[in-house]
Design a protein around this motif. Structure first.
Motif, PDB file in Angstrom:
ATOM      1  N   UNK A  84       0.841  -1.204   0.000  1.00  0.00           N
ATOM      2  CA  UNK A  84       0.000   0.000   0.000  1.00  0.00           C
ATOM      3  C   UNK A  84       0.871   1.248   0.000  1.00  0.00           C
ATOM      4  N   UNK A  85       0.394   2.286  -0.653  1.00  0.00           N
ATOM      5  CA  UNK A  85       1.142   3.539  -0.700  1.00  0.00           C
ATOM      6  C   UNK A  85       0.539   4.478   0.339  1.00  0.00           C
ATOM      7  N   UNK A  87       0.929   7.428   1.627  1.00  0.00           N
ATOM      8  CA  UNK A  87       0.614   8.859   1.537  1.00  0.00           C
ATOM      9  C   UNK A  87      -0.480   9.154   0.513  1.00  0.00           C
ATOM     10  N   UNK A  88      -1.062   8.098  -0.069  1.00  0.00           N
ATOM     11  CA  UNK A  88      -2.154   8.339  -1.003  1.00  0.00           C
ATOM     12  C   UNK A  88      -3.497   8.112  -0.304  1.00  0.00           C
ATOM     13  N   UNK A  89      -4.535   8.700  -0.850  1.00  0.00           N
ATOM     14  CA  UNK A  89      -5.880   8.366  -0.384  1.00  0.00           C
ATOM     15  C   UNK A  89      -6.273   7.059  -1.093  1.00  0.00           C
ATOM     16  N   UNK A 128      -9.043  10.453   4.192  1.00  0.00           N
ATOM     17  CA  UNK A 128      -7.848  10.092   4.967  1.00  0.00           C
ATOM     18  C   UNK A 128      -6.794   9.539   4.034  1.00  0.00           C
ATOM     19  N   UNK A 129      -5.530   9.708   4.428  1.00  0.00           N
ATOM     20  CA  UNK A 129      -4.474   8.979   3.739  1.00  0.00           C
ATOM     21  C   UNK A 129      -4.487   7.546   4.235  1.00  0.00           C
ATOM     22  N   UNK A 131      -2.120   5.761   5.187  1.00  0.00           N
ATOM     23  CA  UNK A 131      -1.265   5.541   6.350  1.00  0.00           C
ATOM     24  C   UNK A 131      -1.990   5.841   7.664  1.00  0.00           C
ATOM     25  N   UNK A 132      -3.065   6.633   7.607  1.00  0.00           N
ATOM     26  CA  UNK A 132      -3.788   6.960   8.832  1.00  0.00           C
ATOM     27  C   UNK A 132      -5.007   6.066   9.063  1.00  0.00           C
TER      28      UNK A 132
ATOM     29  N   UNK B 246      -8.634  15.127   4.102  1.00  0.00           N
ATOM     30  CA  UNK B 246      -7.820  15.365   2.913  1.00  0.00           C
ATOM     31  C   UNK B 246      -8.624  14.992   1.680  1.00  0.00           C
ATOM     32  N   UNK B 248      -8.768  13.828  -2.395  1.00  0.00           N
ATOM     33  CA  UNK B 248      -7.988  13.137  -3.416  1.00  0.00           C
ATOM     34  C   UNK B 248      -7.686  14.100  -4.560  1.00  0.00           C
ATOM     35  N   UNK B 274       3.394  15.535   0.537  1.00  0.00           N
ATOM     36  CA  UNK B 274       2.721  14.982   1.706  1.00  0.00           C
ATOM     37  C   UNK B 274       3.664  14.393   2.742  1.00  0.00           C
ATOM     38  N   UNK B 334       6.689   0.757   0.283  1.00  0.00           N
ATOM     39  CA  UNK B 334       5.802   0.019  -0.640  1.00  0.00           C
ATOM     40  C   UNK B 334       6.567  -0.518  -1.849  1.00  0.00           C
TER      41      UNK B 334
END
Lengths: 235, 492
Positions: A84-85, A87-89, A128-129, A131-132, B246, B248, B274, B334
């Protein structure tokens, strides 16, 4: 679909995996069970060419996975959070993975519709990102992303862990509803879940295949429970 | 209680995987601190002589007291940037029968035991024996030392507070820097004579040691700042749930034209926006763009073009080099996914090259402005751009596959040695110095124009050979893949 021979992985003197031969045919629902350290994740990592085998080769559709990237075209996988990345949503992540398979954002949106129930309103448009997010929600994202891009082979490591009871049931239904020609490899600590969705169960211990149970769903759970309780197998 | 907390934090330090891998760095940092302390002690010993020579009309004590204001300001800024304040993972303790306030007293108590707080003491101690005690007696000396230490502790606690409060966002750093510079400037312009107030207070303490209670009281007040914020944030919901919603991103349309590589550029841009560490590092790279300004005088004297070239190259390469030292390691969390899903490695690496192109074009445009100061800067800036695109970018891409230490981009950039190893130095050396050495040699043999022309040609050849070079880079990544996967498994 998958064929492996004399496959072994050693870390120093410790043998993590040692399988003489294993074939998984197309459309099979394949469950991998075993205690911690039995070699489940090692086997999956070898299938995905993330680690190099000490001996032997993994063949996917008659091609060695370490020689060509062709298997990536039809293989979806979720092993752990390193898929999973952070910092992405979730939307950005799904769109990114979709793009790897030539899907545009509207294709991805359409694809995600069947996960509405599974996601339980906590994934999409969550603001949310990744990671959270909670461990369970991360798992849901990973599982959905593994199915993106109409794969022919899906590998899921411990998909039931960290999911709440409703999500576990929804995931079971989701796996049952997958197209029958899709090959699904699942590892799990939860014997009941894995026997419910898989026709074939392979039991690993200390890197070796101890049991390979095919087409006997009614007795499988009993047999496995007896094994893990340390009792001698019945019959 | 405090003893077992200290023990536990020590264990957390020593048992972390980073400790062993970073042992050499830790030892080097320790030696550096000792060396600096020795320097301060040495300078402190001759402080009276130094002061007498530099400000002969003023009494050394008065002169020193006048400086205190500026050291105070600089110290605060320095702490804000560099000092790492102790943190404690509070969650496991919340359920134990430990009073919360005790935990926070412990944290603040521990922050005092930082080597930074030793510097003022070491600096001032010899001076007080040589000058203060002989002129004003031992009581005054003690009061004076206490006051100076209070200044340090005041900064310690205020620094603790600021760092927690502003969470080291690059804009907060810039803001703090501007505010402190503003105060110092106001003082030198005598709009707001804080330095005189400092000097007068410190002089008054000598004649009336009781006045040293003022700095002590200030420290007690400063202590309340971090203590109160810590206490009010000590619940799990406040620790975790303060993040806003946040949205997208839809992606940048222009990047879509670059195909998959464009998607990877977009990913890198999000990564920078970010995550704290890359963002701060690149912000510092912007400051370094001012660097060539200091080399303009070499051009005026007509001394050495290589020197100007070195400065310009450093400024324009820096964004690429600073971000590129962790080029792949940024994605360590990742990396498995990148290797196991259908990620076209060529497009992946091309994305990184395009990102460098973006950095270089931006640096190029800014540095072209130096042409206004001296027209001869333009060929230098153009050649720097060509060298960056045709040589350095490839070197960084290639060497980034050797950085096998995972990096957590969310952590702060200052005094952060995570992921730093020998490979960084190997990376920086050829990137900065190879072109400069070539230029120096050519300037020496043929003249500066030829040096620039030859380097520019090499750069153009590098750009023309984009395809085969990128193929070599991708082959290198495939070779290093398993080692990187294995290395990135380590927890950060």
């Amino acid at each position: 679909m998958i064929h492996l021979e004399q496959l072994s992985k050693k870390y120093g003197d410790k043998v993590a995996l040692d399988i003489e031969q294993l074939d998984i045919s197309a459309g099979e629902r394949f469950g991998l069970v075993g205690n911690n350290g039995a070699g489940k994740t090692t086997l999956f990592s070898l299938l995905l060419d993330l680690i190099r085998p000490t001996t032997g080769t993994v063949w996917s559709k008659e091609t060695a996975v370490s020689n060509s990237d062709a298997w990536k075209d039809y293989t979806g996988a979720f092993i752990d959070e390193s898929f999973l990345i952070g910092y992405q949503t979730p939307e950005e992540y799904f769109n990114f993975v979709g793009q790897l398979y030539g899907m545009n954002p509207s294709d991805v949106k359409l694809f995600l519709e069947r996960f509405t129930e599974f996601f339980n309103g906590e994934i999409l448009d969550s603001g949310k990102y990744i990671r959270n997010m909670s461990k369970g929600n991360k798992k849901k994202i990973g599982i959905a992303a593994a199915l993106l891009g109409s794969p022919e082979l899906v590998i899921l490591d411990e998909p039931f862990a960290n999911l709440d009871p409703s999500s576990q049931i929804r995931l079971k239904n989701l796996i049952r509803e997958l197209p029958p020609e899709l090959t699904v490899l699942i590892s799990s600590h939860d014997l009941a879940h894995v026997t419910e969705v898989c026709q074939r169960i392979v039991l690993l211990e200390d890197g070796k295949v101890i049991r390979d149970i095919k087409d006997a769903p009614e007795r499988t759970l009993e047999e496995l429970e007896a094994y893990f309780a340390g009792e001698e197998p019945v019959g | 209680m405090i003893r077992s907390l200290l023990l536990q934090s020590w264990q957390a330090q020593v048992r972390s995987p980073f400790w062993e891998r970073g042992l050499v760095v830790n030892i080097l940092l320790g030696l550096l601190a000792l060396y600096l302390l020795a320097n301060f002690l040495f300078a402190g010993y001759f402080l009276d002589v130094i002061l007498q020579n530099s400000v002969p009309d003023e009494h050394p004590i008065a002169a020193l007291s006048g400086i205190f204001f500026f050291t105070w300001i600089a110290g605060l800024l320095f702490r804000f940037l560099m000092q790492s304040f102790p943190v404690i993972d509070i969650q496991p303790y919340l359920l134990l029968p430990v009073r919360r306030s005790k935990l926070f007293h412990y944290l603040l108590f521990r922050s005092v035991f930082n080597v930074i707080n030793l510097f003022p003491l070491v600096f001032i101690l010899p001076f007080t024996f040589k000058v203060v005690s002989t002129e004003y007696g031992a009581v005054a000396q003690l009061a004076w030392i206490v006051s100076v230490m209070c200044l340090a502790l005041f900064n310690n606690f205020v620094g603790f507070y600021l760092k927690r409060q502003f969470n080291m966002s690059p804009f907060a750093i810039l803001g703090a820097f501007l505010v402190l510079c503003g105060i110092a400037y106001a003082d030198t312009q005598e709009w707001l004579t804080l330095s005189d107030a400092f000097a007068n207070t410190f002089m008054a303490i000598l004649t009336n040691p009781v006045l040293s209670l003022i700095p002590v009281a200030l420290v007690v007040l400063a202590y309340q700042l971090p203590f109160r914020t810590l206490r009010s944030n000590a619940y799990l919901d406040t620790v975790e749930g303060r993040k806003g919603r946040v949205e997208s991103t839809q992606g940048i349309a222009a990047l879509r034209r670059l195909g998959m590589a464009g998607q990877f550029v977009q990913m890198e841009l999000l990564q920078i926006a970010r995550n704290k560490r890359p963002k701060t590092m690149l912000l510092m790279a912007v400051l370094i763009l001012f660097y060539p300004f200091f080399s303009l005088e070499y051009l005026e004297n007509g001394e050495s073009f290589s020197m100007v070239f070195l400065f310009t190259l450093m400024a324009t390469t820096f964004p690429m080099a600073t971000y590129g030292q962790f080029l792949i390691a940024w994605e360590s969390s990742f990396f498995n996914m990148l290797m196991a899903r259908r990620v076209p490695l060529m497009e992946y690496m091309k994305g990184k090259y395009y990102l460098f192109t973006l950095f270089n074009v931006a640096a190029f445009c800014v540095c072209l402005l130096y042409g206004l100061a001296d027209i001869r800067m333009i060929p230098i800036v153009v050649v720097s751009f060509l060298v960056n695109m045709g040589i350095t970018a490839y070197i960084i891409l290639f060497l980034s596959t050797y950085n096998s230490r995972p990096v957590n981009p969310e952590k702060s950039a200052f005094m952060n040695w995570e992921g730093v190893g020998a490979s960084q130095f190997l990376l920086v050396l050829p990137a900065f110095f190879l072109p400069v050495v070539i230029h120096l040699l050519l300037q020496w043999i043929l003249g500066w124009q030829w040096g620039l022309a030859v380097l520019g040609m090499i750069g153009i050849v590098g750009i023309l050979l984009h395809r085969p070079i990128m193929q070599a880079v991708v082959r290198q990544l495939s070779r290093r893949k398993y080692d990187l996967i294995d290395a990135y498994k380590q927890e950060v």
